[in-house]
Design a protein around this motif. Structure first.
Motif, PDB file in Angstrom:
ATOM      1  N   TRP A  56       0.812  -1.208   0.000  1.00 60.88           N
ATOM      2  CA  TRP A  56       0.000   0.000   0.000  1.00 60.88           C
ATOM      3  C   TRP A  56       0.853   1.268   0.000  1.00 60.88           C
ATOM      4  O   TRP A  56       0.351   2.370  -0.187  1.00 60.88           O
ATOM      5  N   ARG A  57       2.181   1.095   0.185  1.00 61.43           N
ATOM      6  CA  ARG A  57       3.050   2.282   0.149  1.00 61.43           C
ATOM      7  C   ARG A  57       3.308   2.708  -1.298  1.00 61.43           C
ATOM      8  O   ARG A  57       3.603   1.848  -2.135  1.00 61.43           O
ATOM      9  N   PRO A  58       3.203   4.011  -1.602  1.00 56.90           N
ATOM     10  CA  PRO A  58       3.415   4.434  -2.993  1.00 56.90           C
ATOM     11  C   PRO A  58       4.889   4.380  -3.400  1.00 56.90           C
ATOM     12  O   PRO A  58       5.778   4.610  -2.573  1.00 56.90           O
ATOM     13  N   LEU A  88      14.396   9.574   0.473  1.00 51.58           N
ATOM     14  CA  LEU A  88      14.799   8.646   1.537  1.00 51.58           C
ATOM     15  C   LEU A  88      13.925   7.387   1.526  1.00 51.58           C
ATOM     16  O   LEU A  88      14.387   6.278   1.815  1.00 51.58           O
ATOM     17  N   ALA A  89      12.663   7.557   1.140  1.00 49.60           N
ATOM     18  CA  ALA A  89      11.735   6.415   1.119  1.00 49.60           C
ATOM     19  C   ALA A  89      11.722   5.738  -0.256  1.00 49.60           C
ATOM     20  O   ALA A  89      10.830   4.933  -0.544  1.00 49.60           O
ATOM     21  N   TYR A 116       1.398   5.881 -12.061  1.00 44.54           N
ATOM     22  CA  TYR A 116       1.551   6.417 -10.701  1.00 44.54           C
ATOM     23  C   TYR A 116       0.711   5.670  -9.655  1.00 44.54           C
ATOM     24  O   TYR A 116      -0.326   5.110  -9.968  1.00 44.54           O
ATOM     25  N   ASP A 117       1.212   5.731  -8.412  1.00 47.19           N
ATOM     26  CA  ASP A 117       0.461   5.139  -7.284  1.00 47.19           C
ATOM     27  C   ASP A 117      -0.309   6.220  -6.532  1.00 47.19           C
ATOM     28  O   ASP A 117      -0.990   5.919  -5.547  1.00 47.19           O
ATOM     29  N   GLY A 118      -0.149   7.461  -6.933  1.00 46.77           N
ATOM     30  CA  GLY A 118      -0.866   8.529  -6.243  1.00 46.77           C
ATOM     31  C   GLY A 118      -0.508   9.885  -6.818  1.00 46.77           C
ATOM     32  O   GLY A 118       0.443  10.025  -7.596  1.00 46.77           O
ATOM     33  N   ILE A 189       1.913  10.242   3.479  1.00 41.18           N
ATOM     34  CA  ILE A 189       1.968   9.757   2.087  1.00 41.18           C
ATOM     35  C   ILE A 189       2.933   8.570   2.009  1.00 41.18           C
ATOM     36  O   ILE A 189       2.610   7.511   1.454  1.00 41.18           O
ATOM     37  N   ILE A 190       4.115   8.735   2.602  1.00 35.08           N
ATOM     38  CA  ILE A 190       5.142   7.680   2.545  1.00 35.08           C
ATOM     39  C   ILE A 190       4.630   6.376   3.163  1.00 35.08           C
ATOM     40  O   ILE A 190       4.840   5.294   2.619  1.00 35.08           O
ATOM     41  N   LEU A 191       3.932   6.481   4.289  1.00 36.83           N
ATOM     42  CA  LEU A 191       3.408   5.265   4.939  1.00 36.83           C
ATOM     43  C   LEU A 191       2.247   4.645   4.170  1.00 36.83           C
ATOM     44  O   LEU A 191       1.800   3.541   4.479  1.00 36.83           O
TER      45      LEU A 191
END
Ligand SMILES: CCCCCCCCCCCCC/C=C/[C@@H](O)[C@H](COP(=O)(O)O)NC(=O)CCCCC
Ligand SMILES: Nc1ncnc2c1ncn2[C@@H]1O[C@H](COP(=O)(O)OP(=O)(O)O)[C@@H](O)[C@H]1O
Ligand SMILES: [Ca+2]
Length: 473
Positions: A56-58, A88-89, A116-118, A189-191
């Motif tokens: 689920w993380r983009p 970083l992510a 894209y994921d988002g 967003i990162i999570l």
């Protein structure tokens, strides 16, 4: 300490999210040292495997930045605070700095969304509204849904939108995250957080006007917005200046409001039950709405035209709040118990009252305990749709407006009863998520959980939640 004895130390750093005060999140790091290289590699491998499982993380995001929103710091905020965290992510981004109003909206009709994921928008509520219109419009176009039909069920958008607050009010961010802080929003967003959100469609007869997720307001908030546009150079302070002037002008507007109460919904606007992370009211209400729609499609329910309530009068403000509309100016919002994803909006009718009474009502928005609805001139209803027809509107409007419930009437009256302001302004304008609408006669309908945000709703405060004893996410 152990590291002093290592002859060939190996290390890796884990970055994690820590909860601070007042819903703020920060990124922290901890470095693990190990003298055994193989063991260190095993740990790294295991951690990377765990991260890979978090689907689920983009991984790829499309970012739109409005360089002119708020204090004009959108680009700076993104580059200095958000981009380093995305990198970083290991999130890759395509960044578009908008060149004109509606650039992002138009671009979303053309872009290959599958890459894209988002989507991330950097700006205020107006910029979010642009992205919202681009995404919803694109999804309806792809699904062959006619947005001009006010009764049509809209196709849900599965792509999540993240908001990096860099505007003037940033109410959508504040009401879904609990704070306007770019770093906190970037971490949500990162999570890969996910918060479904109700969206209202606004139509004039069979013509689509706009979507709204926060405030659709006529009278006071329409006039504040209209007045503020002339002073955009003041930045966010333009709203305070215009708010003060609008308050002094003390205008009211005549018209008829017809609404359909959300009878199936759990909860009510004055029950003081706020929308929080994993909200029970949202889950239960949306479930009951689905059940009601299933019954209707099976032909078991009578015509919905029967369930309308009609209120005719003189209004200082008519506000439809899809969510609490909390923001730094009003930390509990226009309707503190409104819900993000229950398929309803709270309709607040503020009838003609004295200046002092209106001030008392407004001041209650800024304090934490007082009920802003506890006045004889204020009514609030939990609704699924409403229609408004102003008493005064021109020939052209009269011809084109037939909302079915109110019907056509003689509206060619001259305003005689505005002694307090001496104005010749018969109608206000609608403030739709910070954009003014040209039409005054309109209908609004809530679409339950039409879009999704990279957010999780407001987390309830925990006793240990302070800077000295923060909790980890
Ligand atoms: C005497 C003190 C009176 C204080 C009253 C405070 C009540 C504030 C309620 C604010 C509700 C805000 C709802 C959100 C509106 C935004 O969509 C819109 C555009 O935002 P942005 O694009 O970020 O600029 N903002 C407004 O319409 C401003 C409303 C300000 C009212 C004073
Ligand atoms: N490059 C641009 N130039 C001018 N206007 C823009 C640009 N990009 C976006 N906009 C418009 O600016 C308006 C306000 O943006 P927003 O980010 O909400 O700032 P604010 O919160 O200060 O109103 C929005 O209506 C949006 O459509
Ligand atoms: Ca809602």
């Amino acid at each position: 300490m152990q590291w002093k004895h290592m002859c060939k130390p190996h290390a890796f750093t884990v970055h994690y999210v820590q909860r601070m005060k007042k819903h703020r999140w920060r990124c922290k790091a901890v470095t693990f040292w190990c003298s055994d290289e193989v063991l260190c590699c095993h740990w790294l491998q295991a951690l990377n495997d765990l991260l890979e499982q978090q689907t689920w993380r983009p991984k790829h995001l499309l970012v739109y930045i409005n360089p002119y929103g708020g204090k004009k710091k959108g680009k700076q905020i993104y580059e200095n605070k958000v981009a380093p965290l995305f990198s970083l992510a290991s999130i890759s981004t395509e960044v578009i700095v908008t060149e004109y109003a509606n650039h992002a909206r138009d671009n979303l009709y053309e872009v290959n969304l599958e890459k894209y994921d988002g989507i991330v928008c950097v700006g205020g509520d107006g910029m979010f509204s642009e992205v919202l219109h681009g995404l919803i419009g694109r999804v309806q176009k792809d699904a062959d849904v006619d947005q001009n039909n006010p009764k049509v069920p809209l196709s849900r958008c599965n792509m999540r939108i993240g908001i990096i607050p860099a505007g003037s009010t940033d109410c959508v961010c504040f009401a879904t995250v609990g704070i306007n802080d770019p770093v906190t929003s970037a971490l949500h967003i990162i999570l890969g957080d996910c918060q479904p959100l109700d969206v209202s469609s606004v139509h004039h007869k069979n013509m689509f006007l706009k979507y709204s997720v926060s405030l659709l307001g006529y009278g006071f908030y329409g006039d504040v917005l209209k007045g503020s546009e002339k002073n955009r150079w003041l930045g966010p302070a333009r709203y305070d200046f215009s708010g003060f002037k609008t308050f002094l002008s003390h205008r009211y507007y005549e018209g008829t409001v017809c609404f359909q109460p959300a009878k199936w919904a759990v909860g009510s606007p004055r029950d003081k039950v706020c929308c929080t992370f994993g909200c029970y009211i949202c889950r239960q209400s949306s479930k009951q709405l689905e059940e009601q729609q299933r019954v209707k499609t099976n032909g078991l329910e009578s015509n919905e035209k029967e369930n309308w309530t009609v209120v005719k009068g003189k209004f200082m403000a008519i506000n439809a709040a899809n969510m609490s509309c909390a923001c730094p100016r009003s930390p509990r919002g226009l309707s503190p118990a409104a819900h993000l994803a229950d398929g309803t909006a709270d309709l607040i009718l503020v009838r003609k009252c004295s200046r002092l009474d209106f001030l008392r009502h407004l001041i209650r928005h800024t304090t934490s305990n007082n009920d802003q609805f506890d006045f004889p001139f204020v009514d609030v209803h939990r609704i699924k749709s409403f229609q408004f027809t102003p008493k005064h509107f021109d020939e052209e409007d009269t011809e084109s407006t037939d909302l079915g419930i109110i019907g056509k009437k003689n509206f060619a009256q001259i305003c005689t009863d505005h002694p307090s302001c001496g104005c010749n302004q018969l109608n206000s304008v609608w403030n739709c998520d910070g954009e003014t609408l040209e039409q005054t006669a309109l209908e609004m309908r809530v679409h339950c959980q039409l879009i999704k945000l990279f957010a999780r709703g407001i987390e309830e405060s925990q006793k240990q939640e302070d800077d000295t004893n923060p909790s980890r996410v």
